[in-house]
Motif scaffolding. Structure first.
Motif, short mmCIF file in Angstrom:
data_model
loop_
_atom_site.label_atom_id
_atom_site.label_comp_id
_atom_site.label_asym_id
_atom_site.label_seq_id
_atom_site.Cartn_x
_atom_site.Cartn_y
_atom_site.Cartn_z
N LEU A 118 36.95 23.81 37.63
CA LEU A 118 36.74 25.04 36.86
C LEU A 118 36.83 26.27 37.77
O LEU A 118 37.49 27.26 37.43
N LEU A 119 36.18 26.22 38.92
CA LEU A 119 36.19 27.36 39.83
C LEU A 119 37.58 27.62 40.40
O LEU A 119 38.02 28.77 40.48
N ASN A 120 38.26 26.57 40.80
CA ASN A 120 39.58 26.77 41.40
C ASN A 120 40.61 27.24 40.39
O ASN A 120 41.46 28.09 40.71
N LEU A 121 40.56 26.73 39.17
CA LEU A 121 41.46 27.24 38.14
C LEU A 121 41.14 28.70 37.82
O LEU A 121 42.04 29.51 37.59
N SER A 122 39.85 29.05 37.83
CA SER A 122 39.46 30.45 37.60
C SER A 122 39.96 31.35 38.72
O SER A 122 40.39 32.49 38.47
N LEU A 123 39.89 30.85 39.95
CA LEU A 123 40.37 31.64 41.09
C LEU A 123 41.87 31.90 40.98
O LEU A 123 42.33 33.04 41.19
N ILE A 124 42.62 30.87 40.64
CA ILE A 124 44.07 31.03 40.51
C ILE A 124 44.41 31.99 39.38
O ILE A 124 45.25 32.89 39.52
N ALA A 125 43.74 31.81 38.23
CA ALA A 125 44.01 32.68 37.08
C ALA A 125 43.57 34.11 37.34
O ALA A 125 44.27 35.07 36.99
N GLY A 126 42.40 34.27 37.96
CA GLY A 126 41.92 35.62 38.25
C GLY A 126 42.81 36.36 39.22
O GLY A 126 43.06 37.57 39.07
N ASP A 127 43.31 35.65 40.23
CA ASP A 127 44.22 36.29 41.19
C ASP A 127 45.54 36.70 40.53
O ASP A 127 46.22 37.60 41.02
N ALA A 128 45.91 36.02 39.44
CA ALA A 128 47.15 36.36 38.74
C ALA A 128 47.03 37.67 37.96
O ALA A 128 48.04 38.26 37.58
N LEU A 129 45.79 38.14 37.75
CA LEU A 129 45.57 39.41 37.04
C LEU A 129 45.67 40.55 38.04
O LEU A 129 44.68 41.17 38.42
N VAL A 130 46.88 40.87 38.44
CA VAL A 130 47.08 41.82 39.54
C VAL A 130 46.69 43.25 39.15
O VAL A 130 46.43 44.08 40.03
N ARG A 131 46.64 43.54 37.85
CA ARG A 131 46.19 44.86 37.39
C ARG A 131 44.92 44.76 36.56
O ARG A 131 44.60 45.65 35.77
N GLY A 132 44.20 43.68 36.75
CA GLY A 132 42.97 43.49 36.00
C GLY A 132 43.23 42.91 34.62
O GLY A 132 44.38 42.66 34.24
N GLY A 133 42.15 42.67 33.89
CA GLY A 133 42.30 42.12 32.55
C GLY A 133 41.11 41.26 32.17
O GLY A 133 40.00 41.46 32.65
N GLN A 134 41.36 40.28 31.34
CA GLN A 134 40.33 39.40 30.80
C GLN A 134 40.51 37.99 31.35
O GLN A 134 41.59 37.42 31.27
N LEU A 135 39.43 37.44 31.87
CA LEU A 135 39.41 36.07 32.36
C LEU A 135 38.37 35.29 31.57
O LEU A 135 37.18 35.57 31.66
N ASP A 136 38.82 34.36 30.76
CA ASP A 136 37.92 33.55 29.93
C ASP A 136 37.84 32.14 30.50
O ASP A 136 38.87 31.51 30.78
N VAL A 137 36.61 31.65 30.62
CA VAL A 137 36.36 30.34 31.22
C VAL A 137 35.55 29.50 30.24
O VAL A 137 34.49 29.92 29.80
#
Length: 215
Positions: A118-137
């Motif tokens: 869960l944490l590593n997938l969140s890290l990868i997805a969060g880093d993909a938000l290069v201009r910010g946005g919504q991260l749902d876990v």
């Protein structure tokens, strides 16, 4: 399908990734201390103190996250409180103000493997938000399986093709680098338990990761 890789080499790739991510806030701490040593103006000294506080907070947040995502946090038990995972993710992303974290995990505890995924997938997805946005876990334990879903949506999504390949099991061992080691680890952990990883297709308006972990 994942491929074997020397454990020492893999550990060195993960260490390189951690050092890279910690270099910026730790370097800012050093710069702030150097400025404080030469600064006499009260206003400037306060700005230096603010810089030191921000850098120390960022360093602590990253260390807490990495301890759960890559280390053996949670002691010798099989489960980790999901509250710890939530605090780690919010400390990594939400406190910057650029990324809003939505938490959809109802269980109080998850096993260590599920928390790492869960944490590593969140890290990868969060880093993909290069201009910010919504991260749902999200995560849910059902009889015989734990389901994990991570979704990222924002004005600009950028997922390194090699990260995508590592998650999909299409990256050969010789193609591994520090930036892809975590994705490789996630794939290996999940498939090693007989589970599977799914991810949205390139070009979709949102990035979606799913993991199904038996047990």
């Amino acid at each position: 399908m994942t491929h074997p890789i020397d454990s020492t080499e893999f550990a060195s790739l993960l260490c390189s990734r951690l050092c890279h991510d910690l270099l910026s806030p730790v370097g800012a701490l050093n710069n702030g201390l150097e400025l404080m040593a030469d600064e006499t103006d009260p206003d400037m000294r306060q700005r230096c103190l603010d810089l030191l506080a921000d850098s120390a907070r960022t360093s602590a947040n990253k260390l807490k996250f990495f301890r759960l995502a890559f280390g053996s946090a949670g002691g010798f038990g099989d489960a980790v409180p999901t509250h710890e995972a939530r605090v780690a993710i919010e400390g990594m992303f939400a406190q910057t103000g650029r990324v809003k974290v939505g938490w959809m995990v109802g269980d109080d505890m998850l096993n260590k493997l599920a928390v790492k995924v869960l944490l590593n997938l969140s890290l990868i997805a969060g880093d993909a938000l290069v201009r910010g946005g919504q991260l749902d876990v999200g995560a849910e334990k059902r009889p015989g399986v734990t389901e994990i879903v991570v979704r990222a949506e924002g004005p600009k999504l950028v997922l390194d093709p090699e990260l995508r390949a590592a998650l999909a099991g299409a990256l050969p061992p010789e193609g591994l680098a520090s930036r892809t080691a975590a994705a490789w680890m996630v794939r290996s952990l999940v498939t090693g338990r007989g589970g599977e990883i799914v991810l949205s297709a390139p070009g979709e308006p949102m990035l979606l990761f799913g993991a199904s972990i038996p047990g």
